[in-house]
Structure formats: structure tokens, C-alpha cells
Design a protein around this motif. Structure first.
Motif, PDB file in Angstrom:
ATOM      1  N   ARG A 186       0.837  -1.204   0.000  1.00  0.00           N
ATOM      2  CA  ARG A 186       0.000   0.000   0.000  1.00  0.00           C
ATOM      3  C   ARG A 186       0.876   1.260   0.000  1.00  0.00           C
ATOM      4  O   ARG A 186       0.618   2.211  -0.763  1.00  0.00           O
ATOM      5  N   ARG A 187       1.910   1.265   0.825  1.00  0.00           N
ATOM      6  CA  ARG A 187       2.774   2.446   0.882  1.00  0.00           C
ATOM      7  C   ARG A 187       3.561   2.611  -0.410  1.00  0.00           C
ATOM      8  O   ARG A 187       3.762   3.738  -0.885  1.00  0.00           O
ATOM      9  N   ALA A 188       4.018   1.515  -0.994  1.00  0.00           N
ATOM     10  CA  ALA A 188       4.759   1.607  -2.254  1.00  0.00           C
ATOM     11  C   ALA A 188       3.884   2.210  -3.342  1.00  0.00           C
ATOM     12  O   ALA A 188       4.339   3.060  -4.136  1.00  0.00           O
ATOM     13  N   ARG A 189       2.612   1.794  -3.406  1.00  0.00           N
ATOM     14  CA  ARG A 189       1.696   2.372  -4.402  1.00  0.00           C
ATOM     15  C   ARG A 189       1.454   3.846  -4.130  1.00  0.00           C
ATOM     16  O   ARG A 189       1.412   4.665  -5.062  1.00  0.00           O
ATOM     17  N   SER A 190       1.313   4.191  -2.848  1.00  0.00           N
ATOM     18  CA  SER A 190       1.048   5.574  -2.486  1.00  0.00           C
ATOM     19  C   SER A 190       2.212   6.478  -2.859  1.00  0.00           C
ATOM     20  O   SER A 190       2.036   7.557  -3.434  1.00  0.00           O
ATOM     21  N   PHE A 191       3.442   6.036  -2.549  1.00  0.00           N
ATOM     22  CA  PHE A 191       4.620   6.843  -2.882  1.00  0.00           C
ATOM     23  C   PHE A 191       4.802   6.953  -4.390  1.00  0.00           C
ATOM     24  O   PHE A 191       5.183   8.012  -4.903  1.00  0.00           O
ATOM     25  N   ALA A 192       4.536   5.873  -5.114  1.00  0.00           N
ATOM     26  CA  ALA A 192       4.693   5.902  -6.572  1.00  0.00           C
ATOM     27  C   ALA A 192       3.706   6.868  -7.216  1.00  0.00           C
ATOM     28  O   ALA A 192       4.007   7.473  -8.260  1.00  0.00           O
ATOM     29  N   ALA A 193       2.536   7.038  -6.607  1.00  0.00           N
ATOM     30  CA  ALA A 193       1.512   7.915  -7.174  1.00  0.00           C
ATOM     31  C   ALA A 193       1.625   9.351  -6.691  1.00  0.00           C
ATOM     32  O   ALA A 193       0.862  10.218  -7.133  1.00  0.00           O
ATOM     33  N   ASP A 194       2.557   9.642  -5.809  1.00  0.00           N
ATOM     34  CA  ASP A 194       2.698  10.983  -5.219  1.00  0.00           C
ATOM     35  C   ASP A 194       3.548  11.861  -6.140  1.00  0.00           C
ATOM     36  O   ASP A 194       4.750  11.630  -6.291  1.00  0.00           O
ATOM     37  N   PRO A 195       2.968  12.891  -6.763  1.00  0.00           N
ATOM     38  CA  PRO A 195       3.754  13.741  -7.670  1.00  0.00           C
ATOM     39  C   PRO A 195       4.783  14.597  -6.941  1.00  0.00           C
ATOM     40  O   PRO A 195       5.701  15.128  -7.573  1.00  0.00           O
ATOM     41  N   GLY A 196       4.635  14.712  -5.632  1.00  0.00           N
ATOM     42  CA  GLY A 196       5.586  15.513  -4.859  1.00  0.00           C
ATOM     43  C   GLY A 196       6.726  14.710  -4.281  1.00  0.00           C
ATOM     44  O   GLY A 196       7.502  15.226  -3.461  1.00  0.00           O
ATOM     45  N   LEU A 197       6.873  13.454  -4.718  1.00  0.00           N
ATOM     46  CA  LEU A 197       7.930  12.594  -4.190  1.00  0.00           C
ATOM     47  C   LEU A 197       8.542  11.792  -5.326  1.00  0.00           C
ATOM     48  O   LEU A 197       7.833  11.199  -6.141  1.00  0.00           O
ATOM     49  N   SER A 198       9.860  11.787  -5.382  1.00  0.00           N
ATOM     50  CA  SER A 198      10.560  10.948  -6.354  1.00  0.00           C
ATOM     51  C   SER A 198      11.442   9.962  -5.614  1.00  0.00           C
ATOM     52  O   SER A 198      11.985  10.262  -4.547  1.00  0.00           O
ATOM     53  N   VAL A 199      11.588   8.763  -6.200  1.00  0.00           N
ATOM     54  CA  VAL A 199      12.447   7.717  -5.645  1.00  0.00           C
ATOM     55  C   VAL A 199      13.403   7.287  -6.748  1.00  0.00           C
ATOM     56  O   VAL A 199      12.978   6.850  -7.818  1.00  0.00           O
ATOM     57  N   GLU A 200      14.688   7.446  -6.481  1.00  0.00           N
ATOM     58  CA  GLU A 200      15.707   7.107  -7.474  1.00  0.00           C
ATOM     59  C   GLU A 200      16.643   6.062  -6.889  1.00  0.00           C
ATOM     60  O   GLU A 200      17.079   6.171  -5.737  1.00  0.00           O
ATOM     61  N   VAL A 201      16.978   5.051  -7.698  1.00  0.00           N
ATOM     62  CA  VAL A 201      17.862   3.970  -7.274  1.00  0.00           C
ATOM     63  C   VAL A 201      18.948   3.792  -8.328  1.00  0.00           C
ATOM     64  O   VAL A 201      18.650   3.650  -9.523  1.00  0.00           O
ATOM     65  N   ARG A 254      13.339  12.270  -2.742  1.00  0.00           N
ATOM     66  CA  ARG A 254      13.374  13.732  -2.828  1.00  0.00           C
ATOM     67  C   ARG A 254      11.961  14.282  -2.982  1.00  0.00           C
ATOM     68  O   ARG A 254      11.075  13.622  -3.545  1.00  0.00           O
ATOM     69  N   ASP A 255      11.795  15.525  -2.509  1.00  0.00           N
ATOM     70  CA  ASP A 255      10.501  16.175  -2.701  1.00  0.00           C
ATOM     71  C   ASP A 255      10.501  16.933  -4.026  1.00  0.00           C
ATOM     72  O   ASP A 255      11.474  16.862  -4.803  1.00  0.00           O
ATOM     73  N   ALA A 256       9.427  17.671  -4.282  1.00  0.00           N
ATOM     74  CA  ALA A 256       9.292  18.358  -5.567  1.00  0.00           C
ATOM     75  C   ALA A 256      10.369  19.409  -5.781  1.00  0.00           C
ATOM     76  O   ALA A 256      10.714  19.734  -6.918  1.00  0.00           O
ATOM     77  N   GLY A 257      10.928  19.935  -4.681  1.00  0.00           N
ATOM     78  CA  GLY A 257      12.005  20.910  -4.788  1.00  0.00           C
ATOM     79  C   GLY A 257      13.383  20.288  -4.805  1.00  0.00           C
ATOM     80  O   GLY A 257      14.381  20.998  -4.683  1.00  0.00           O
ATOM     81  N   ARG A 258      13.455  18.962  -4.934  1.00  0.00           N
ATOM     82  CA  ARG A 258      14.704  18.193  -4.998  1.00  0.00           C
ATOM     83  C   ARG A 258      15.440  18.160  -3.659  1.00  0.00           C
ATOM     84  O   ARG A 258      16.620  17.861  -3.595  1.00  0.00           O
ATOM     85  N   ARG A 259      14.740  18.465  -2.580  1.00  0.00           N
ATOM     86  CA  ARG A 259      15.348  18.322  -1.263  1.00  0.00           C
ATOM     87  C   ARG A 259      15.426  16.841  -0.908  1.00  0.00           C
ATOM     88  O   ARG A 259      14.468  16.095  -1.078  1.00  0.00           O
ATOM     89  N   LEU A 260      16.577  16.411  -0.389  1.00  0.00           N
ATOM     90  CA  LEU A 260      16.767  15.009  -0.031  1.00  0.00           C
ATOM     91  C   LEU A 260      16.017  14.705   1.262  1.00  0.00           C
ATOM     92  O   LEU A 260      16.304  15.291   2.310  1.00  0.00           O
ATOM     93  N   LEU A 261      15.061  13.775   1.191  1.00  0.00           N
ATOM     94  CA  LEU A 261      14.235  13.425   2.345  1.00  0.00           C
ATOM     95  C   LEU A 261      14.703  12.147   3.029  1.00  0.00           C
ATOM     96  O   LEU A 261      14.533  11.988   4.241  1.00  0.00           O
TER      97      LEU A 261
END
Length: 338
Positions: A186-201, A254-261
């Protein structure tokens, strides 16, 4: 068997010939690279001594130890050696590894003999005031290899290892209990759908800078300040060399402003990569809840895609890691009078 020792101060002594080939042949990850050993030694709380073990003139292993002197020091240690103290054998900058290792062709009986030669040689070099050695991250079955007749064992946090022989994520999810499985998905789907959050690997050098990595690493380190001989915060020069190399993987939020979270750093390895650290901004400072658990999902995804045998998840949070399918390998510190 003839045993000889090359004892080095990584701050001042040049890299020994063939060092990188030796640590690679022994399956040791990037934290044993000599430039990183040097950066670690300059920032360490106690002098670091690196010893190359030679069998019949051929380098077959190494031991790294800190010299925990009895005299008080202010700030970083002075550039001198105390007359007495304890030899603390541990891996530089990473408690998930041992402070000693060998190439694959060294048999168990030979390993014990090499370590006995190490103990004798180091005591001669340091002097009679150095009366004991502490060997850290000792696994079951290993105490018999350590030199000394009297050994005092102190159980420490277990080491979590998660095997990943999976064709896909569904096989890993199937190992978990239903509430954990559903919450992770559920959390993985939520984060993937959040336009204000990016996940890079991917390779750390393309995803994160040393300064921002140091900031989040420091937040994580502060949680463990109370333990015996806590690790000093990794200095910026160390992290610069680490994240700009070829052997470190980053999972960066990172958030939409590229701040590392949030940031996880993984020491890459052909078979068992080591999860070095996790750090995240707390929600009250602009961070996101539940990134810690999502980080494990991303680690497992990466390990499966890369064909790894498994992940060394490190120490701490044993119950959480066990609930994610990890095996908890017992570990202890062994004190041995010299």
C-alpha cells in the motif's frame, strides 16, 4: 608456515603493493579501499593500525584495529601512542563486517595460526602495556580461531542477512505475514503515485552529493551515541570518496524541490551487498512518514533485479528485519588477554 606482518598507519604509509587486488580476491567491499581507510583513520577517535598478513611471503589477509589508549584525549587523538590500552579489532566505518579477513585459499586451521601470529607480532610492536584485544562481530564457531586461552564473550546485536533467490517481488512478499505485506504494498503504491515525491535507485555518484549524504548520515548516527566505542561521524572527505566511486548504490527520496528526504547507501558486492546506512528527515522537519519501510522494498527490488544472492541488512532493528524475512546471525564481542 612462515608468518610475517606488514603494519601500517593508513594516515601516513603508502598503499601496499597489490592491496586492491588482495581485498578484491578476499571478497571485501569498498570500505577497505585504501583511500577510504586513510580518510577514516584521519577522522577516527583512536589511532588505526592496518596489518597485512603474509603466509610464506604472500599476502593472504588483513586485520584492522583501533588503539584504545588509557590516557584521556581531547577531541581527536594526538599523533602519539599511549603506553597502554586495548586493541579493538573492527572493520573501519562499518559494524556489519569483521575487522579481519583472508583470501579464499586460506584453510580454517591456517586462519587460526595467522591470527595467533598477528597477536604475537602486534604485542611486540605496541609494548607490554597493551594487555588485551577485543574482537568484534564474531560469529558462532569463530571463537576457536581467535588467539588466547582465556576468552570473555559479550553477546552483541545480531547481524541481519536477507537472502534474495527470487524471480520477482511476489516471492519475497509471500514470505511476509499478511499485515506487513499489505502495508508495504500500500505504501509503495502511495509513494509511486505521489507527484511531490521521487524515488531514485542507482550508482550513488549520480544521485546524491557528499554534503547532503553527510547530513542525513549524521541524523542516523546520533541515535547510537550511547553504545560502547560509538562510531565517529563519517567525515565529509570520506563520504565524498565513497559516493563518488563505482561501488556504492543509493536509494534517494526527494521532494518536488529536490530536497533530499531519505537516503540509503548500499556497498555493492557481487553476492552480498552491505546496507551501510539509512538516514531521513523527521516529519516535523519536512520529511515523510514510512520511508524507512519503503526503503527495504526498494533494496529488495534492486537486489533481485541485479541477481544478488542477498543483502546484509546490518545491525539494529532486529525484530523489524526478521519480520521482513531476514535471518538473524548471532554475534558477539570477544575479549582476550594478550
Amino acid at each position: 608456515m612462515s608468518i610475517t606482518l606488514d603494519t601500517l598507519d593508513p594516515r601516513h604509509d603508502p598503499e601496499p603493493a597489490g592491496w586492491d587486488e588482495l581485498r578484491t580476491a578476499a571478497g571485501q567491499c569498498v570500505t577497505w579501499r585504501y583511500d577510504l581507510l586513510r580518510a577514516y583513520a584521519w577522522a577516527a577517535q583512536a589511532p588505526v593500525v592496518l596489518t597485512v598478513l603474509r603466509r610464506d611471503g604472500v599476502a593472504v589477509g588483513a586485520v584492522s584495529a583501533s588503539l584504545r589508549g588509557v590516557l584521556p584525549h581531547r577531541g581527536r587523538y594526538a599523533d602519539r601512542r599511549d603506553p597502554a590500552g586495548v586493541l579493538d579489532v573492527h572493520a573501519p566505518g562499518n559494524r556489519s563486517q569483521k575487522g579481519w579477513w583472508f583470501t579464499a585459499d586460506v584453510e580454517p586451521a591456517e586462519r587460526g595460526e595467522l591470527l595467533r601470529g598477528y597477536a604475537r607480532g602486534v604485542r611486540r610492536r605496541l609494548g607490554p602495556g597493551w594487555r588485551s584485544t577485543v574482537w568484534r562481530e564474531v560469529s558462532p564457531g569463530e571463537p576457536v580461531l581467535l588467539p588466547g586461552l582465556v576468552k570473555v564473550a559479550l553477546p552483541t546485536a545480531p547481524l541481519a542477512k536477507l537472502a534474495t533467490p527470487f524471480a520477482g517481488m511476489d516471492e519475497w512478499y509471500a514470505l511476509l505475514d499478511r499485515p506487513r505485506r499489505e502495508s508495504l504494498r500500500r505504501r509503495a503504491r502511495s509513494f509511486a503515485a505521489d507527484p511531490g515525491l521521487s524515488v531514485e535507485v542507482g550508482p550513488a555518484r549520480g544521485l546524491v552529493g557528499a554534503a547532503e549524504a553527510a547530513e542525513l548520515r549524521a541524523l542516523n548516527d546520533l541515535k547510537y551515541r550511547s553504545r560502547l566505542f560509538p562510531l565517529a561521524p563519517l567525515p565529509l572527505p570520506y563520504l565524498e570518496a565513497l559516493v563518488e566511486g563505482d561501488e556504492v548504490i543509493a536509494i534517494a527520496y526527494r521532494d518536488a524541490g529536490r530536497r533530499l528526504l531519505g537516503l540509503s547507501l548500499i556497498l555493492d558486492h557481487p553476492d552480498w551487498p552491505v546496507c551501510l546506512s539509512w538516514g531521513a528527515l523527521p516529519p516535523e522537519d519536512g520529511g515523510r512518514k514510512h520511508l524507512y519501510f519503503d526503503g527495504y522494498v526498494r533494496m529488495v527490488e534492486w537486489a533481485i533485479a541485479a541477481g544478488k544472492a542477498g543483502l546484509v541488512l546490518g545491525k539494529g532493528q532486529a525484530e523489524v528485519k526478521s519480520g521482513l524475512g531476514a535471518e538473524l546471525v548471532p554475534s558477539s564481542a570477544i575479549a582476550v588477554p594478550l
